[in-house]
Scaffold this motif. Structure first.
Motif, short mmCIF file in Angstrom:
data_model
loop_
_atom_site.label_atom_id
_atom_site.label_comp_id
_atom_site.label_asym_id
_atom_site.label_seq_id
_atom_site.Cartn_x
_atom_site.Cartn_y
_atom_site.Cartn_z
N ILE A 24 0.87 -1.19 -0.08
CA ILE A 24 0.13 -0.06 0.08
C ILE A 24 1.03 1.32 -0.03
O ILE A 24 0.72 2.41 -0.84
N ARG A 25 2.03 1.27 0.98
CA ARG A 25 2.72 2.51 0.82
C ARG A 25 3.49 2.69 -0.44
O ARG A 25 3.62 3.95 -0.73
N TRP A 28 1.10 4.29 -2.98
CA TRP A 28 0.99 5.73 -2.66
C TRP A 28 2.43 6.50 -3.14
O TRP A 28 2.34 7.62 -3.78
N ARG A 29 3.70 5.73 -2.85
CA ARG A 29 4.82 6.42 -3.08
C ARG A 29 4.94 6.53 -4.78
O ARG A 29 5.10 7.48 -5.45
N ALA A 31 2.37 6.78 -7.03
CA ALA A 31 1.39 7.55 -7.46
C ALA A 31 1.64 9.10 -7.07
O ALA A 31 0.82 9.73 -7.48
N GLY A 33 1.14 10.44 -4.45
CA GLY A 33 0.02 11.05 -3.61
C GLY A 33 -1.57 11.25 -4.17
O GLY A 33 -2.44 11.42 -3.52
N THR A 34 -1.56 10.99 -5.53
CA THR A 34 -2.76 11.25 -6.27
C THR A 34 -3.14 9.76 -7.05
O THR A 34 -2.18 9.69 -7.80
N LEU A 35 -4.15 8.91 -6.70
CA LEU A 35 -4.32 7.88 -7.35
C LEU A 35 -5.25 7.83 -8.38
O LEU A 35 -6.22 8.71 -8.29
N GLN A 39 -5.71 2.71 -9.75
CA GLN A 39 -4.83 2.66 -8.58
C GLN A 39 -5.60 2.49 -7.28
O GLN A 39 -5.42 1.82 -6.33
N ARG A 40 -6.97 3.58 -7.45
CA ARG A 40 -7.75 3.41 -6.26
C ARG A 40 -8.40 1.98 -6.19
O ARG A 40 -8.71 1.72 -5.07
N TYR A 43 -5.93 0.01 -4.51
CA TYR A 43 -5.78 0.39 -3.13
C TYR A 43 -6.90 -0.24 -2.33
O TYR A 43 -6.58 -0.63 -1.36
#
Length: 61
Positions: A24-25, A28-29, A31, A33-35, A39-40, A43
């Motif tokens: 998960i981390r 986010w890295r 992406a 900070g914006t998925l 990607q969502r 997630y």
């Protein structure tokens, strides 16, 4: 794994909550900070897998 047209969850992998959390981390890295929509969805699947793998704690009432 959750499919967009399904409400059932497929068999959960045998990964630990820590392993799933690291993925998960990393998501986010990558992406920044914006998925994206894709990607969502990834997630959400990962969070469900993490919740299934996380130790369950029971509190006394």
């Amino acid at each position: 794994m959750l499919h967009s047209m399904s409400t059932t969850v497929e068999a959960v992998s045998e990964r630990s909550a820590a392993e799933v959390n690291e993925e998960i981390r990393a998501l986010w890295r990558r992406a920044g900070g914006t998925l994206t929509t894709e990607q969502r969805a990834q997630y959400q699947r990962l969070v469900m897998e993490w919740a299934a793998a996380a130790p369950q704690t029971h509190r006394a009432a």
